[in-house]
Design a protein around this motif. Structure first.
Motif, PDB file in Angstrom:
ATOM      1  N   ILE A   1       0.862  -1.177   0.000  1.00 45.51           N
ATOM      2  CA  ILE A   1       0.000   0.000   0.000  1.00 45.51           C
ATOM      3  C   ILE A   1       0.898   1.226   0.000  1.00 45.51           C
ATOM      4  CG2 ILE A   1      -1.891   1.185   1.170  1.00 45.51           C
ATOM      5  CD1 ILE A   1      -2.634  -1.498   2.436  1.00 45.51           C
ATOM      6  N   VAL A   2       0.828   2.018  -1.060  1.00 42.36           N
ATOM      7  CA  VAL A   2       1.839   3.041  -1.337  1.00 42.36           C
ATOM      8  C   VAL A   2       1.202   4.422  -1.430  1.00 42.36           C
ATOM      9  CG1 VAL A   2       3.658   3.765  -2.924  1.00 42.36           C
ATOM     10  CG2 VAL A   2       3.176   1.325  -2.628  1.00 42.36           C
ATOM     11  N   SER A   3       1.798   5.376  -0.772  1.00 39.01           N
ATOM     12  CA  SER A   3       1.456   6.789  -0.961  1.00 39.01           C
ATOM     13  C   SER A   3       2.701   7.605  -0.658  1.00 39.01           C
ATOM     14  CB  SER A   3       0.319   7.229  -0.034  1.00 39.01           C
ATOM     15  OG  SER A   3       0.014   8.597  -0.254  1.00 39.01           O
ATOM     16  N   SER A   4       3.114   8.446  -1.617  1.00 38.67           N
ATOM     17  CA  SER A   4       4.333   9.215  -1.433  1.00 38.67           C
ATOM     18  C   SER A   4       4.100  10.385  -0.480  1.00 38.67           C
ATOM     19  CB  SER A   4       4.849   9.727  -2.781  1.00 38.67           C
ATOM     20  OG  SER A   4       3.941  10.656  -3.331  1.00 38.67           O
ATOM     21  N   LYS A   5       5.160  11.046  -0.138  1.00 38.16           N
ATOM     22  CA  LYS A   5       5.155  12.113   0.866  1.00 38.16           C
ATOM     23  C   LYS A   5       4.761  13.440   0.239  1.00 38.16           C
ATOM     24  CE  LYS A   5       9.162  13.356   2.201  1.00 38.16           C
ATOM     25  NZ  LYS A   5      10.499  13.339   2.817  1.00 38.16           N
ATOM     26  N   ASN A   6       3.792  14.135   0.855  1.00 41.20           N
ATOM     27  CA  ASN A   6       3.473  15.513   0.504  1.00 41.20           C
ATOM     28  C   ASN A   6       3.845  16.371   1.697  1.00 41.20           C
ATOM     29  OD1 ASN A   6       2.427  14.942  -2.105  1.00 41.20           O
ATOM     30  ND2 ASN A   6       0.547  14.176  -1.162  1.00 41.20           N
ATOM     31  N   VAL A   7       2.989  17.322   2.108  1.00 39.47           N
ATOM     32  CA  VAL A   7       3.253  18.063   3.342  1.00 39.47           C
ATOM     33  C   VAL A   7       3.217  17.103   4.520  1.00 39.47           C
ATOM     34  CG1 VAL A   7       2.448  19.891   4.867  1.00 39.47           C
ATOM     35  CG2 VAL A   7       2.357  20.203   2.384  1.00 39.47           C
ATOM     36  N   ASN A   8       2.203  16.237   4.538  1.00 36.57           N
ATOM     37  CA  ASN A   8       2.133  15.187   5.546  1.00 36.57           C
ATOM     38  C   ASN A   8       2.688  13.894   4.966  1.00 36.57           C
ATOM     39  OD1 ASN A   8       1.057  16.892   7.395  1.00 36.57           O
ATOM     40  ND2 ASN A   8      -1.052  16.165   7.199  1.00 36.57           N
ATOM     41  N   ASP A   9       2.968  12.955   5.822  1.00 34.95           N
ATOM     42  CA  ASP A   9       3.597  11.707   5.419  1.00 34.95           C
ATOM     43  C   ASP A   9       2.570  10.787   4.790  1.00 34.95           C
ATOM     44  OD1 ASP A   9       5.105   9.365   5.214  1.00 34.95           O
ATOM     45  OD2 ASP A   9       6.242   9.856   7.011  1.00 34.95           O
ATOM     46  N   GLY A  10       2.835  10.351   3.559  1.00 35.35           N
ATOM     47  CA  GLY A  10       1.931   9.432   2.881  1.00 35.35           C
ATOM     48  C   GLY A  10       1.759   8.111   3.588  1.00 35.35           C
ATOM     49  N   LEU A  11       2.686   7.774   4.484  1.00 35.13           N
ATOM     50  CA  LEU A  11       2.564   6.516   5.208  1.00 35.13           C
ATOM     51  C   LEU A  11       1.295   6.472   6.044  1.00 35.13           C
ATOM     52  CD1 LEU A  11       6.259   5.995   6.337  1.00 35.13           C
ATOM     53  CD2 LEU A  11       5.011   4.631   4.665  1.00 35.13           C
ATOM     54  N   TYR A  12       0.854   7.614   6.561  1.00 35.67           N
ATOM     55  CA  TYR A  12      -0.362   7.621   7.372  1.00 35.67           C
ATOM     56  C   TYR A  12      -1.595   7.385   6.505  1.00 35.67           C
ATOM     57  CZ  TYR A  12       2.743   9.229  10.984  1.00 35.67           C
ATOM     58  OH  TYR A  12       3.775   9.307  11.872  1.00 35.67           O
ATOM     59  N   ILE A  13      -1.555   7.904   5.283  1.00 35.56           N
ATOM     60  CA  ILE A  13      -2.647   7.613   4.356  1.00 35.56           C
ATOM     61  C   ILE A  13      -2.693   6.109   4.082  1.00 35.56           C
ATOM     62  CG2 ILE A  13      -3.496   7.989   2.010  1.00 35.56           C
ATOM     63  CD1 ILE A  13      -2.264  10.778   2.130  1.00 35.56           C
ATOM     64  N   ALA A  14      -1.527   5.528   3.865  1.00 38.07           N
ATOM     65  CA  ALA A  14      -1.456   4.085   3.614  1.00 38.07           C
ATOM     66  C   ALA A  14      -1.914   3.290   4.835  1.00 38.07           C
ATOM     67  CB  ALA A  14      -0.030   3.700   3.221  1.00 38.07           C
ATOM     68  N   MET A  15      -1.497   3.711   6.014  1.00 34.94           N
ATOM     69  CA  MET A  15      -1.876   2.993   7.236  1.00 34.94           C
ATOM     70  C   MET A  15      -3.386   3.073   7.463  1.00 34.94           C
ATOM     71  SD  MET A  15      -0.757   3.726  11.186  1.00 34.94           S
ATOM     72  CE  MET A  15      -1.914   5.117  11.322  1.00 34.94           C
TER      73      MET A  15
END
Length: 957
Positions: A355-369
């Motif tokens: 599950i992948v989401s790159s970094k913007n202002v906030n960390d894409g890892l939280y979107i993935a989580m």
């Protein structure tokens, strides 16, 4: 605590509540978690001028000395959210269901919910969601989505509008080597929202770092028979690599594969900021003998696709980035590749979902989580996270946010695994730089949640004679390990150039989250927060994992009969390894297991089952363990220039320790033992456990318990106990609670509700009292005279812990596997009795010692409906028992003062009256009492008592 007698002044004390006002039928355990009706928490008109400040909402690094200036007003902030509170009733029901889902005796055992079902049963009301969403819109912000869990509102907007809405500035700060955004002071909200809003997520984004380490590229012959498998020999010195076949040998996975268990039918979710290169996966699987199986890549709807992964790197070390020092994107890609290869090689039949989401202002890892946990249905029942951030750089809000999602995952049946960190006890330390002075002792924020299994790192203690553990001949698919290898704590304080580095297993105690009940009583710790890690696996790059990442110089592409690969390490390798093991476990059991921690610690209580490889000073090979000096016996860190002067961590020890947790796992034994009841546990479905239990270290407190065997059906009985104790302060006075649960023959423990009854008056009608659940407890007995009570209160007091229990009087009829047949008729009079006005007594009748001991729950004479818990009162009854008699005269009535909840405080016990008792039958008795002293001096009366449960077989007068 002294044993009861008519002469002692320190009598054993107790109290039982018959669940006063709710009647006998109220004793039955519900077939499902109590449903808490929804209630609106936003009840007042919204006035933005009347504000409430949100607590604990600022990052520790957001200090004035680090201020780099204001964030541009037009900066788009795209992933912010309002985290909502549940009503107290719904939060209590939520916590109770989490416990019931892991209790084999509960009808809710392994009854997992979907995110939407969680939202419907435990989330905010539509009214509250609408009011908050509408208010955000009036502030110029856009509501993007309502989470399925109904406790999170996602929104976005311009930085200036966000700052104005929450009455705080947004600035950039220098946080170590990074430039990061944070609020200048605590955010605030309209006062009308104070009961509903817990925090604003994203004002100070939590930065996550990969916790892995790669060696420089190494070469390996492509064909067998040229040099020993899994080795890299230079100038006569060989270092070993862990191929999948080695891992399966060392940690005893081969017998599991031989049973046809390889993770088939299971899915493992891995969160990442970057995609992986498919040739890396293909080359890895080909070389280690696995069929080609690519991960399924998922880009969440709210996420950002990072694009095509890198396939090459610059070998020129004079420029940055290069193969040895990649940029952030390639580092994230390497992390994802390591995780995919580790999880997929342990459970080759499982489907890996990246599950992948790159970094913007906030960390894409939280979107993935959030996607992995809050999507209907969840994409996988196993989630692996190889990232971390230290608690010292974050706040309570961040810990609560993570814990919220991990608890939701547990309710959905998802097992979550998190790396403990690679900076040793200095959890904020970076692998890319030398240790500095003034570093903080800290743990991984993501490990603080007790709903995730925190996985640390070990290092093989094989350097003295590696030939004992590694074969000198090639095996299939480059495997050469001979068997289990002794382990110490992973600690590599020096890098390849001899310079100091913080490269060691993370571990320690959380500063934000309390110790969970299943970690209470761990003798090797003095910490006060959640202990980490839970388990560990090999993590050293000295003998690292075989890994293929072309973007870092290890493509594993065969050329001229050889190939280049990487040796990877760090706890980033440990977590996905454990995730793979969970896939094997789920396949073996045929269902998702959710939070593994309670069962892991229960298994560790019986070392004879062979589930864990305990990491000790002896197994580490360190002859003289000095905790202040980093080595395989600890997770201490070096100083800036040499091994001394760093932070002292935690030494490995027999049993649990804060460097390696419970140790590493023998996988075959884990799967074999997972469903077996604890060998030392007592059959709970027997009347013989009825009696008085106490902790000798805390005088004046304990339980009087009755087990009504087969009360519900054959093999399923009723456990009912009165817990007499005190307020948390001596001045607070007496308190009593009741426990009730179903006990099932064959289940080694039982989860029981803790109930508080208040509002009654001495000798008043039961209707004046109210009963509510205020916590949960787990009871287990190792033999017929010893047990333990683990408790967690949900009444806002924060009380949780473990009380060791010892039987007060001699055992009469309890047997390890069931009643021993020795029960006398007198003993069968023991148990819970109550009278119509709503007061009750639990009797412990012991003919072996000729003693009757009882606890009488009641209230103060001047208590009333508004007196609360302070209106409770309890007495004890003690008398010499004449065997065979049904009439007892001159029973002493005793009152106790002093004492504090689960503390060894002085108590004073005084006789305050007398009573007489007539047993009319095995189900009916009459108690006449007269108080001559104390608060009830002058009171007298008669109680017509009825047995609470059924008549035990064999009872007669």
């Amino acid at each position: 605590m002294t044993k009861p007698s008519t002469s002692t002044s320190h009598a054993f004390q107790m109290i039982l509540n018959r669940i006063l006002a709710i009647g006998f039928a109220g004793l039955a355990v519900s077939s499902s978690a109590a449903f808490a009706a929804p209630s609106n928490l936003v009840v007042a008109s919204v006035n933005s001028a009347q504000r409430a400040t949100l607590p604990a909402a600022r990052a520790t690094w957001a200090q004035e000395r680090n201020d780099l200036g204001k964030v541009p007003d037009d900066l788009a902030l795209d992933d912010l959210s309002v985290m909502l509170r549940r009503s107290p009733e719904r939060q209590q029901a939520y916590n109770r269901l989490l416990q019931e889902q892991q209790d084999p005796s509960s009808p809710n055992y392994h009854h997992w919910l979907s995110p939407s079902e969680i939202g419907e049963q435990f989330g905010a009301t539509q009214h509250d969601l609408d009011v908050l969403s509408n208010w955000l819109g009036t502030q110029g912000l856009k509501v993007n989505a309502i989470a399925n869990n109904r406790v999170q509102i996602h929104f976005s907007g311009r930085a200036a509008d966000v700052a104005r809405t929450f009455a705080t500035g947004l600035h950039y700060y220098q946080a170590g080597s990074e430039k990061r955004m944070a609020n200048t002071h605590a955010a605030s909200i309209p006062l009308a929202f104070s009961a509903a809003v817990k925090s604003i997520v994203g004002l100070a984004p939590i930065k996550l770092h990969p916790v892995h380490e790669f060696s420089t590229p190494r070469s390996m012959p492509a064909r067998d028979g040229i040099r020993p498998a899994s080795t890299n020999c230079q100038n006569g010195v060989c270092s070993y690599s862990i191929f999948p076949g080695d891992f399966s040998t060392i940690y005893n996975v081969k017998p599991v594969y031989q049973q046809g268990i390889d993770g088939s039918g299971q899915s493992i979710a891995i969160i990442s900021r970057q995609r992986v290169s498919e040739p890396d996966v293909m080359n890895f699987q080909k070389l280690v003998g696995l069929p080609t199986k690519y991960p399924v890549v998922i880009i969440p709807p709210a996420g950002t696709d990072p694009g095509t992964p890198a396939t090459t790197c610059n070998a020129d070390t004079t420029v940055t980035p290069n193969c040895d020092k990649p940029g952030d994107a390639v580092s994230d890609q390497g992390e994802a590749t390591l995780d995919v290869q580790r999880a997929g090689s342990v459970a080759p039949g499982a489907t890996i979902k990246l599950i992948v989401s790159s970094k913007n202002v906030n960390d894409g890892l939280y979107i993935a989580m959030e996607y992995a946990i809050d999507t209907n249905p969840p994409p996988a029942q196993i989630l692996s996270i190889s990232y971390g951030t230290c608690e010292a750089d974050n706040s309570q809000d961040g810990a609560d946010y993570i814990d919220h999602y991990f608890s939701q995952a547990a309710m959905e049946g998802i097992s979550v695994f998190v790396s403990s960190g690679d900076g040793g006890v200095a959890g904020c330390a970076s692998l890319d730089s030398a240790p500095t002075t003034g570093e903080a002792i800290s743990t991984n924020l993501l490990c603080a949640s007790s709903h995730a299994t925190c996985v640390g790192g070990t290092e093989f203690a094989d350097s003295v004679n590696p030939g004992l553990y590694w074969n000198s001949h090639n095996g299939a698919n480059y495997a050469s390990a001979l068997g289990y290898i002794p382990e110490g704590a992973w600690n590599q304080p020096l890098n390849a150039k001899g310079n100091t580095q913080a490269a060691a297993t993370g571990g320690g105690a959380s500063i934000f989250m309390p110790v969970p009940s299943w970690q209470n009583g761990l003798a090797s710790t003095n910490a006060v927060g959640r202990y980490t890690p839970d388990v560990s696996f090999a993590a050293s790059t000295r003998e690292g994992y075989f890994t293929c990442v072309a973007a870092q110089g290890g493509s594993c592409t065969i050329s001229n009969n050889s190939f280049h690969f990487l040796q990877s390490g760090g706890t980033s390798a440990s977590a996905p390894s454990m995730a793979g093991i969970a896939a094997l476990l789920n396949q073996k059991t045929g269902s998702a297991q959710a939070n593994l921690n309670p069962r892991l610690y229960a298994l560790a209580a019986n070392p004879g089952n062979g589930v864990f490889h305990d990491v000790t000073v002896a197994s580490s090979g360190v002859s003289s363990c000095v905790v202040a000096t980093p080595s395989l016996c600890n997770n201490s860190t070096p100083g800036p220039n040499d091994l001394t002067g760093g932070l002292s961590g935690y030494a490995v020890a027999s049993g649990y320790d804060l460097a390696t947790g419970l140790g590493s796992i023998d996988v075959a034994n884990l799967l074999a033992q997972w469903g077996n009841p604890t060998a030392s546990a007592v059959n709970l479905n027997q009347h013989g456990l009825t009696g008085t239990w106490y902790n000798p270290a805390t005088n004046g407190q304990g339980l009087v318990m009755e087990v009504d065997a087969d009360f519900y059906s054959a093999g399923t009985g009723l456990l009912f106990a009165g817990w007499y104790t005190n307020d948390v302060t001596i001045a607070g006075g007496q308190r009593w609670y009741t426990l009730q649960a179903q006990v099932v023959a064959g289940n080694p423990s039982v989860s029981a509700g803790i109930y508080l009854t208040e509002g009654g008056t001495f000798s008043s009608a039961a209707a004046l009292a109210t009963t509510s659940e205020v916590g949960r407890a787990t009871l287990q007995f190792s033999d017929c005279s010893h047990g333990a009570l683990q408790y967690t209160f949900s009444d806002g007091s924060g009380r949780n812990g473990t009380i060791p229990l010892t039987r007060l009087n001699a055992n009469i009829s309890c047997g390890q596997s069931g009643g021993n047949g020795a029960a006398s008729s007198s003993f069968l009079l023991s148990g819970a009795w109550y009278d119509a006005p709503g007061q009750g007594i639990v009797f412990d009748v012991n003919p072996t010692q000729n003693v009757l001991f009882a606890g009488w729950y009641t209230y103060a004479a001047n208590a009333g409906t508004n007196s609360g818990p302070a209106g409770q009162h309890w007495y004890t009854l003690q008398a010499t028992l004449v065997p065979g008699t049904s009439v007892l005269n001159s029973i002493g009535l005793y009152d106790t003062t002093g004492g504090a909840f689960n503390q060894a405080k002085p108590i004073t016990t005084t006789q305050v009256g007398t009573a007489s008792m007539v047993y009319n039958s095995c189900t009916s008795a009459t108690l006449t009492y007269s108080f001559t002293a104390g608060a009830n001096a002058g009171a007298y009366g008669t109680m017509h008592l009825v047995r609470l449960g059924a008549t035990p077989a064999g009872c007669h007068l």
